[in-house]
Design a protein around this motif. Structure first.
Motif: not given
Length: 133
Positions: A17, A21, A24, A60, A63, A66-69, A72, A78, A82
């Motif tokens: 994650v 991040a 990105d 952000a 992220w 979409s709850r990209a964590w 990811p 993701a 994003v």
């Protein structure tokens, strides 16, 4: 196939994650730096940050939305959110803060951010597929 699912599930570790991040952020900063270098050479650091902040805020938002964590490195879960968050929110914030939003810039930003934010996830997905064979 279960091996591939295991590898994909393992990608939601904290380190992954953080790496996604950071990737990105670095890629959005690179996008801003390339654009600044092509058009404005004064105040390189401050100028890059001024150009990048709306897109970083949009990323952000992507992220969070979409709850990209959770996944990811997923292109669809993701990468695309994003990218679209950085693009749409970024352009809206630029317009609201009287920064330039013209069609050629929107086109370039759309393509560049897609290549950067979705592209590295596509490359990683291809690498995982190749390794699982």
């Amino acid at each position: 196939m279960s091996s591939l699912k295991t590898k994909v599930a393992a990608t939601s570790s904290g380190k992954t994650v953080q790496a996604a991040a950071v990737a990105d952020v670095v890629l959005i900063l690179a996008f801003a730096a390339i654009g600044r270098d092509a058009h404005h050479r004064e105040e390189p650091i401050l100028g890059v940050l001024l150009t990048a902040w709306p897109f970083l805020a949009g990323a952000a938002a992507g992220w969070v939305a979409s709850r990209a964590w959770r996944r990811p490195l997923s292109v669809l879960h993701a990468g695309v959110p994003v990218w679209l968050g950085s693009l749409v929110v970024g352009m809206l914030l630029r317009a609201l803060t009287a920064q330039t939003v013209v069609l050629p810039f929107v086109i370039v930003a759309t393509l560049a951010l897609a290549v950067f934010l979705v592209g590295y996830r596509l490359l990683l997905a291809a690498a995982v597929r190749l390794r699982s064979r």
